[in-house]
Design a protein around this motif. Structure first.
Motif, PDB file in Angstrom:
ATOM      1  N   LEU A 154       0.796  -1.337  -0.051  1.00 34.14           N
ATOM      2  CA  LEU A 154      -0.091   0.055  -0.209  1.00 34.14           C
ATOM      3  C   LEU A 154       1.103   1.161   0.009  1.00 34.14           C
ATOM      4  N   PRO A 155       0.502   2.252  -0.902  1.00 30.78           N
ATOM      5  CA  PRO A 155       1.183   3.479  -0.788  1.00 30.78           C
ATOM      6  C   PRO A 155       1.393   4.027   0.636  1.00 30.78           C
ATOM      7  N   ARG A 156       2.259   4.740   0.815  1.00 35.98           N
ATOM      8  CA  ARG A 156       2.479   5.667   2.215  1.00 35.98           C
ATOM      9  C   ARG A 156       1.931   7.084   1.913  1.00 35.98           C
ATOM     10  N   LEU A 157       1.804   7.564   0.691  1.00 28.66           N
ATOM     11  CA  LEU A 157       1.595   8.867   0.269  1.00 28.66           C
ATOM     12  C   LEU A 157       0.540   8.857  -1.095  1.00 28.66           C
ATOM     13  N   ILE A 158      -0.667   9.717  -0.870  1.00 32.55           N
ATOM     14  CA  ILE A 158      -1.460   9.874  -1.845  1.00 32.55           C
ATOM     15  C   ILE A 158      -1.356  11.361  -2.535  1.00 32.55           C
ATOM     16  N   VAL A 167      -4.851  19.099   4.642  1.00 35.00           N
ATOM     17  CA  VAL A 167      -3.883  18.506   3.884  1.00 35.00           C
ATOM     18  C   VAL A 167      -2.935  19.481   3.164  1.00 35.00           C
ATOM     19  N   PRO A 168      -1.617  19.268   3.227  1.00 34.46           N
ATOM     20  CA  PRO A 168      -0.721  20.178   2.645  1.00 34.46           C
ATOM     21  C   PRO A 168      -0.976  20.228   1.066  1.00 34.46           C
ATOM     22  N   ALA A 169      -0.309  21.260   0.459  1.00 32.58           N
ATOM     23  CA  ALA A 169      -0.352  21.497  -1.091  1.00 32.58           C
ATOM     24  C   ALA A 169       1.041  21.681  -1.592  1.00 32.58           C
ATOM     25  N   SER A 216      -5.962   7.362   9.379  1.00 32.02           N
ATOM     26  CA  SER A 216      -5.164   6.025   9.340  1.00 32.02           C
ATOM     27  C   SER A 216      -3.590   6.018   9.447  1.00 32.02           C
ATOM     28  N   GLY A 217      -3.047   7.322   9.074  1.00 30.59           N
ATOM     29  CA  GLY A 217      -1.753   7.593   8.991  1.00 30.59           C
ATOM     30  C   GLY A 217      -1.026   7.696   7.409  1.00 30.59           C
ATOM     31  N   THR A 218      -1.836   7.666   6.630  1.00 29.16           N
ATOM     32  CA  THR A 218      -1.424   7.642   5.122  1.00 29.16           C
ATOM     33  C   THR A 218      -1.511   9.343   4.849  1.00 29.16           C
ATOM     34  N   HIS A 219      -0.351   9.709   4.060  1.00 29.02           N
ATOM     35  CA  HIS A 219      -0.191  11.007   3.942  1.00 29.02           C
ATOM     36  C   HIS A 219      -1.147  11.214   2.650  1.00 29.02           C
ATOM     37  N   GLY A 236       8.177  19.256  -7.037  1.00 24.86           N
ATOM     38  CA  GLY A 236       7.765  19.912  -5.772  1.00 24.86           C
ATOM     39  C   GLY A 236       7.151  18.870  -4.733  1.00 24.86           C
ATOM     40  N   LEU A 237       6.609  17.790  -5.299  1.00 26.17           N
ATOM     41  CA  LEU A 237       6.273  16.792  -4.668  1.00 26.17           C
ATOM     42  C   LEU A 237       7.367  16.013  -3.891  1.00 26.17           C
ATOM     43  N   ALA A 238       8.322  15.897  -4.839  1.00 26.44           N
ATOM     44  CA  ALA A 238       9.703  15.111  -4.326  1.00 26.44           C
ATOM     45  C   ALA A 238      10.350  15.971  -2.968  1.00 26.44           C
ATOM     46  N   TRP A 239      10.432  17.080  -3.222  1.00 24.93           N
ATOM     47  CA  TRP A 239      10.753  18.000  -1.903  1.00 24.93           C
ATOM     48  C   TRP A 239      10.078  17.679  -0.651  1.00 24.93           C
ATOM     49  N   LEU A 240       8.819  17.606  -0.841  1.00 26.44           N
ATOM     50  CA  LEU A 240       7.878  17.443   0.411  1.00 26.44           C
ATOM     51  C   LEU A 240       8.000  16.003   0.874  1.00 26.44           C
ATOM     52  N   CYS A 241       8.071  14.910  -0.031  1.00 27.91           N
ATOM     53  CA  CYS A 241       8.259  13.459   0.275  1.00 27.91           C
ATOM     54  C   CYS A 241       9.719  13.310   1.153  1.00 27.91           C
ATOM     55  N   SER A 242      10.528  14.113   0.659  1.00 23.53           N
ATOM     56  CA  SER A 242      12.137  13.930   1.426  1.00 23.53           C
ATOM     57  C   SER A 242      11.762  14.410   2.860  1.00 23.53           C
ATOM     58  N   ARG A 243      10.916  15.403   2.995  1.00 21.87           N
ATOM     59  CA  ARG A 243      10.632  15.670   4.304  1.00 21.87           C
ATOM     60  C   ARG A 243       9.936  14.715   5.307  1.00 21.87           C
ATOM     61  N   TYR A 244       9.167  13.901   4.518  1.00 19.28           N
ATOM     62  CA  TYR A 244       8.498  13.056   5.333  1.00 19.28           C
ATOM     63  C   TYR A 244       9.202  11.584   5.278  1.00 19.28           C
TER      64      TYR A 244
END
Length: 270
Positions: A4-8, A63-65, A37-40, A200-208
């Motif tokens: 299952l994905p961790r981020l949608i 949710v963030p954008a 449930s903990g999914t971003h 932009g999404l890659a930058w945010l994912c790196s923070r998570y």
């Protein structure tokens, strides 16, 4: 994806919301359930920050954008821009110079102050809900156009086929900036070189601490293609642009059929 994905990550217009700009209760509830449930969940959009309130008012979780096609990362809880990657004034000047030479009749608008304000040519068509908006006003000269960094430069030149027009604009700004489109109205959106929804999404994912293989992304238009190609799994809504349907890993129902919620409900049963 194997798990299952961790981020949608989902686009907004043409993907998540209906054509009348409403978000269904089913979609809002599904996204809230995943967050609980903990999914971003992240909105990834061409919209500027000032347009997000129209969506947040219909969501039950803030949710963030990733906004302005990747140029801005926004935290709605703090009402704060976490990252901005704008076009510098000198770059704006060169891009505008090239476009005026290549595209007769070109008119411009710029998203400034991290997308909280817009400056535009006097003949620029303003959306009805932004008439008399204090943050949206015309500029008098090109000097005003280039007075501040812009997270997005917008260009129109009458009625144009959007796919052909974006190719013309991309050729004119090659090596300087990114050009894409997300509508059928002949509007082209220009960002700094390397700025895309994927970046932009890659930058945010790196923070998570989330890898691209753990991301599930939904989209419908050419500005979504970099994100869809980057994510571990990509899904096109049924009403998507042919280019998106071609490159996506999977398909779901249209935006008016709550395709994103339907796909997620199947993947994450209640």
């Amino acid at each position: 994806m194997g798990r299952l994905p961790r981020l949608i990550a989902t686009d907004i217009d043409g993907t998540l919301i209906h054509e009348d700009h409403t978000l269904s209760r089913r979609t809002a509830d599904t996204l809230a359930r995943l967050v609980d449930s903990g999914t971003h969940v992240v909105l990834v959009t061409g919209r500027p920050v000032r347009w997000l309130s129209l969506v947040y008012e219909q969501l039950t979780v803030p949710v963030p954008a990733v906004c302005a096609n990747g140029a801005v990362v926004y935290d709605p809880v703090a009402d704060a821009v976490l990252r901005a990657d704008p076009l510098a004034p000198d770059l704006l000047a060169e891009v505008a110079r090239r476009l005026r030479a290549e595209v007769p009749g070109a008119v411009f608008a710029v998203e400034v102050e991290d997308g909280r304000s817009m400056r535009h040519d006097p003949t620029w068509p303003i959306r009805p809900y932004e008439d008399d908006h204090p943050a949206v006003r015309p500029f008098d000269t090109d000097a005003d156009l280039m007075a501040a960094p812009a997270v997005k430069l917008l260009v129109r030149a009458g009625d144009r086929d959007p796919d052909l027009f974006v190719k013309l604009v991309a050729g004119a700004v090659a090596g300087l900036a990114e050009a894409t489109h997300s509508s059928n109205s002949g509007l082209v959106e220009i960002s700094a070189a390397g700025v895309t929804k994927a970046a932009g999404l890659a930058w945010l994912c790196s923070r998570y601490g989330i890898d691209e293989s753990e991301v599930l992304a939904f989209g419908d238009m050419p500005n979504d293609v970099p994100m869809l190609a980057w994510a571990g799994r990509s899904v096109a809504v049924a009403n998507a642009h042919p280019r998106v349907l071609e490159i996506a890993d999977d398909r779901t129902g249209s935006n008016d059929e709550d395709g994103v919620a339907a796909y997620l409900d199947g993947l994450f049963p209640a």
